[in-house]
Motif scaffolding. Structure first.
Motif, mmCIF file in Angstrom:
data_model
loop_
_atom_site.group_PDB
_atom_site.id
_atom_site.type_symbol
_atom_site.label_atom_id
_atom_site.label_comp_id
_atom_site.label_asym_id
_atom_site.label_seq_id
_atom_site.Cartn_x
_atom_site.Cartn_y
_atom_site.Cartn_z
ATOM 1 N N MET A 16 0.820 -1.200 0.000
ATOM 2 C CA MET A 16 0.000 0.000 0.000
ATOM 3 C C MET A 16 0.861 1.260 0.000
ATOM 4 O O MET A 16 0.617 2.203 -0.776
ATOM 5 C CB MET A 16 -0.928 -0.026 1.215
ATOM 6 C CG MET A 16 -1.960 1.094 1.243
ATOM 7 S SD MET A 16 -1.378 2.587 2.057
ATOM 8 C CE MET A 16 -1.204 1.994 3.733
ATOM 9 N N LEU A 17 1.895 1.295 0.841
ATOM 10 C CA LEU A 17 2.769 2.462 0.889
ATOM 11 C C LEU A 17 3.526 2.646 -0.421
ATOM 12 O O LEU A 17 3.785 3.776 -0.853
ATOM 13 C CB LEU A 17 3.756 2.328 2.060
ATOM 14 C CG LEU A 17 3.127 2.370 3.460
ATOM 15 C CD1 LEU A 17 4.181 2.091 4.522
ATOM 16 C CD2 LEU A 17 2.472 3.722 3.717
ATOM 17 N N THR A 18 3.872 1.535 -1.085
ATOM 18 C CA THR A 18 4.542 1.631 -2.379
ATOM 19 C C THR A 18 3.653 2.297 -3.410
ATOM 20 O O THR A 18 4.076 3.223 -4.126
ATOM 21 C CB THR A 18 4.948 0.230 -2.870
ATOM 22 O OG1 THR A 18 5.832 -0.367 -1.918
ATOM 23 C CG2 THR A 18 5.644 0.305 -4.216
ATOM 24 N N LEU A 19 2.410 1.824 -3.512
ATOM 25 C CA LEU A 19 1.486 2.414 -4.486
ATOM 26 C C LEU A 19 1.189 3.869 -4.155
ATOM 27 O O LEU A 19 1.076 4.715 -5.060
ATOM 28 C CB LEU A 19 0.201 1.600 -4.525
ATOM 29 C CG LEU A 19 0.313 0.190 -5.105
ATOM 30 C CD1 LEU A 19 -1.016 -0.541 -5.005
ATOM 31 C CD2 LEU A 19 0.773 0.247 -6.559
ATOM 32 N N VAL A 20 1.070 4.175 -2.884
ATOM 33 C CA VAL A 20 0.794 5.553 -2.493
ATOM 34 C C VAL A 20 1.949 6.469 -2.898
ATOM 35 O O VAL A 20 1.743 7.550 -3.479
ATOM 36 C CB VAL A 20 0.544 5.632 -0.975
ATOM 37 C CG1 VAL A 20 0.621 7.072 -0.487
ATOM 38 C CG2 VAL A 20 -0.825 5.054 -0.641
ATOM 39 N N ARG A 21 3.178 6.039 -2.627
ATOM 40 C CA ARG A 21 4.337 6.856 -2.999
ATOM 41 C C ARG A 21 4.433 7.019 -4.507
ATOM 42 O O ARG A 21 4.732 8.110 -5.011
ATOM 43 C CB ARG A 21 5.613 6.225 -2.453
ATOM 44 C CG ARG A 21 5.748 6.308 -0.947
ATOM 45 C CD ARG A 21 6.907 5.447 -0.474
ATOM 46 N NE ARG A 21 7.042 5.480 0.973
ATOM 47 C CZ ARG A 21 7.828 6.322 1.630
ATOM 48 N NH1 ARG A 21 8.551 7.188 0.953
ATOM 49 N NH2 ARG A 21 7.902 6.305 2.948
ATOM 50 N N ALA A 22 4.185 5.933 -5.234
ATOM 51 C CA ALA A 22 4.268 6.002 -6.691
ATOM 52 C C ALA A 22 3.212 6.949 -7.251
ATOM 53 O O ALA A 22 3.489 7.746 -8.162
ATOM 54 C CB ALA A 22 4.110 4.609 -7.294
ATOM 55 N N CYS A 23 2.001 6.901 -6.697
ATOM 56 C CA CYS A 23 0.935 7.766 -7.199
ATOM 57 C C CYS A 23 1.186 9.226 -6.836
ATOM 58 O O CYS A 23 0.886 10.129 -7.630
ATOM 59 C CB CYS A 23 -0.412 7.298 -6.650
ATOM 60 S SG CYS A 23 -0.936 5.698 -7.316
ATOM 61 N N VAL A 24 1.721 9.475 -5.646
ATOM 62 C CA VAL A 24 2.060 10.852 -5.274
ATOM 63 C C VAL A 24 3.152 11.392 -6.193
ATOM 64 O O VAL A 24 3.077 12.540 -6.678
ATOM 65 C CB VAL A 24 2.499 10.919 -3.799
ATOM 66 C CG1 VAL A 24 3.100 12.280 -3.477
ATOM 67 C CG2 VAL A 24 1.314 10.647 -2.883
ATOM 68 N N LEU A 25 4.182 10.583 -6.445
ATOM 69 C CA LEU A 25 5.243 11.011 -7.352
ATOM 70 C C LEU A 25 4.699 11.269 -8.750
ATOM 71 O O LEU A 25 5.072 12.247 -9.410
ATOM 72 C CB LEU A 25 6.345 9.948 -7.398
ATOM 73 C CG LEU A 25 7.583 10.276 -8.241
ATOM 74 C CD1 LEU A 25 8.279 11.522 -7.702
ATOM 75 C CD2 LEU A 25 8.558 9.102 -8.258
ATOM 76 N N LEU A 26 3.780 10.415 -9.194
ATOM 77 C CA LEU A 26 3.166 10.609 -10.509
ATOM 78 C C LEU A 26 2.384 11.918 -10.555
ATOM 79 O O LEU A 26 2.451 12.671 -11.542
ATOM 80 C CB LEU A 26 2.243 9.432 -10.821
ATOM 81 C CG LEU A 26 1.490 9.478 -12.158
ATOM 82 C CD1 LEU A 26 2.474 9.437 -13.316
ATOM 83 C CD2 LEU A 26 0.495 8.327 -12.256
ATOM 84 N N ALA A 27 1.647 12.212 -9.478
ATOM 85 C CA ALA A 27 0.866 13.451 -9.440
ATOM 86 C C ALA A 27 1.776 14.671 -9.434
ATOM 87 O O ALA A 27 1.488 15.679 -10.107
ATOM 88 C CB ALA A 27 -0.036 13.459 -8.208
#
Length: 565
Positions: free
Chosen positions: A415-426
């Motif tokens: 979950m933390l991986t996907l959250v970090r990846a999505c924040v970086l993408l945004a």
């Protein structure tokens, strides 16, 4: 489910009644009170360290913007690629040792940072810090269900959110005070061995020592108060306890901890199998899958507000200085959402509320960025913050309730991986889309210099690229709510319809059917009284008569009553 899925009960006092001091009333258990203090101290060290490292990078580089971007990337990028493997380590080894070692290692890095005088050195230090933070965070989240009763997880996660983010506003002033104090202490020759007088421009040596001390205190609290008396959480210990229990009941052959530990070392070769097992669990469990997808996808839209907020305040509101006030409104909204959720946790169905709140956050964001005045826009951002705070707490609570102890490390790491990846993408995609959309808006309106404006129902509406991008971000957030609802197999449309009915009350047809909570109950007839004769109706009744509590009924006709024409 492991034996750590439920918290270890603390012994009652001599009188036999359970202790109910202020710690138990506010922080549920003394063990969680210690964990809360660990979170506060560790989060404060994290924020002060982040501000100090970025300030140092800006002061020693001729290109401060690029230096800050590289250092920040080093704190985000490792989680995208290495978090699944770290999740396996968290599930395989004792979480107490993982958290203590991570804190001690981070303290060592900060003690060495005064010797670093180059941006590449700061990048390496940031990378190492992030690696140990990635191990510490899932271990902490997986520990919460072991020290808190299941019915109080929402309160515990609310307090965890406060510990993680309420320390950010005070970390900046602390870092500034430490910088000023550092400059004064640098004039004392006796303290020269501490490196306080190193020529680095805006040196942050004292702030680094403060961070090291905070992590050492955190490690001490974890070792002496949080995990003291709890059984080991390593896979070897769990397997050994299972084998001993089986041997005691005659269901298996006895084994030893050494044999279980050897099995653990050999099983580490199958780390990819463990990762696959965690991903299969996420795919098979609709609640876990929906929470992770809802949080990750929602952050793609919600996180765009951070890089685009200053531009929105400048070109739409007309005052760039209002951006900090928008952040304040967002923070107040988060606090309101967390407090409200904590107060309503026993009456709120978590699974149904999660996708509805994600969708409502998108609606609030769309409303806020559609306004051209500060107060109305701030009201929408406040609503976004309230929904975001509630969604954060609900998401973590649902993951803890629907995940076995043996898998929590991998689930939270994913979950933390996907959250970090999505924040970086945004953070990357948001400004790019704003530039592209701004070109489209200028081409459509023919305005090549000022802010593109369109006429809507006789009103002039500014449509710069930043507003168009934030509209898209709000729609992405709404889509995240729909995606979470479908993944969790919960009808978002029916949930919104039921919520609207409860908010505005029933209509006439629903009140007649009595299928609404506000329907008036009918008292049951007294059997001791003689029943009065009823006039025969000209047509059979559409519904059978209802007695007891139910929908409101028409008064029974008397013998003198006339038939309706």
């Amino acid at each position: 489910m492991s034996d750590l899925s439920a918290p270890t009960p603390e012994p009652p006092p001599a009188g036999g009644a359970p202790a109910q001091g202020w710690i138990e009333r506010v922080f549920i258990t003394r063990r969680f009170f210690a964990l809360f203090n660990v979170q506060v101290i560790s989060a404060l060290g994290d924020w002060v360290g982040f501000f100090a490292i970025t300030s140092l990078a800006a002061s020693i580089s001729t290109q401060p913007e690029a230096a800050i971007a590289l250092v920040t990337t080093a704190r985000v990028a490792p989680g995208i690629f290495l978090a699944p493997f770290i999740g396996v380590i968290v599930d395989r080894f004792d979480r107490k040792r993982i958290m203590v070692v991570s804190d001690v290692a981070r303290a060592g890095v900060f003690l060495l940072l005064p010797l670093v005088q180059t941006v590449p050195g700061l990048i390496v230090a940031s990378f190492i810090l992030e690696m140990f933070t990635l191990a510490w965070s899932p271990a902490k989240e997986a520990t919460v269900p072991a020290v808190v009763p299941a019915d109080r997880l929402t309160t515990a996660n609310s307090l965890g959110l406060v510990a993680a983010y309420a320390t950010m506003p005070i970390a900046g002033p602390i870092q500034y005070v430490l910088k000023v104090l550092n400059d004064h202490l640098a004039e004392i020759s006796v303290l020269a061995f501490l490196g306080l007088n190193r020529e680095l421009g805006d040196t942050q040596t004292l702030a680094f020592y403060f961070d090291a001390a905070s992590f050492l205190v955190s490690a001490l609290l974890i070792s002496r108060f949080v995990y003291r008396g709890l059984p080991s959480t390593s896979a070897a210990a769990r397997e050994a306890r299972a084998v001993e229990a089986a041997a005691a009941t005659g269901d298996g052959s006895p084994s030893t901890f050494a044999e279980a530990e050897e099995a653990e070392r050999s099983s580490l070769r199958g780390a990819f199998d463990d990762i696959r097992e965690g991903l299969q669990f996420i795919g098979a469990n609709p609640i876990v899958r929906g929470v992770i997808l809802g949080l990750a996808t929602g952050l793609i839209g919600g996180a765009m507000l951070v890089p685009l907020g200053p531009t929105f305040a400048r070109f739409v509101i007309g005052n760039a200085n209002t951006f900090p006030l928008f952040i304040t409104a967002l923070g107040l909204g988060v606090a309101t959402g967390v407090v409200s959720l904590t107060a309503l946790q026993k009456r709120l169905p978590k699974e149904q509320a999660f996708p509805v709140l994600v969708f409502a956050g998108g609606v609030s964001m769309f409303f806020g960025v559609s306004m051209s005045t500060f107060w109305l826009a701030a009201l929408g951002i406040f609503g976004l913050g309230a929904c975001a705070g509630a969604v954060y707490v609900l998401g973590f609570t649902l993951l803890q309730e629907h995940t076995d102890d043996e898998l929590r490390g991998r689930i939270f790491a994913t979950m933390l991986t996907l959250v970090r990846a999505c924040v970086l993408l945004a953070l990357v995609v948001g400004p790019t889309l704003a530039t592209v959309f701004n070109g489209f808006a200028r081409a459509a309106t023919g305005d090549q210099e000022g802010v593109p404006t369109a006429s809507v129902f006789g009103f002039d509406l500014a449509i710069p690229g930043v507003r168009l991008t934030l509209w898209l971000a709000a729609l992405i957030l709404c889509g995240a709510g729909v995606l979470a609802s479908r993944s969790m197999k919960i009808g978002l449309r029916s949930q919104l319809r039921d919520g609207l009915r409860q908010a505005i009350g029933p209509n006439g047809e629903e009140r007649a059917r009595g299928n609404h909570p506000t329907a008036i109950p009918v008292a049951a007839p007294d059997p001791s009284l003689p029943s009065e004769p009823e006039a025969e109706p000209t047509e059979p009744p559409a519904n059978p008569p209802v007695t007891g509590s139910g929908p409101a009924a028409e008064p029974e006709p008397t013998p003198d009553a006339q038939e309706p024409t």
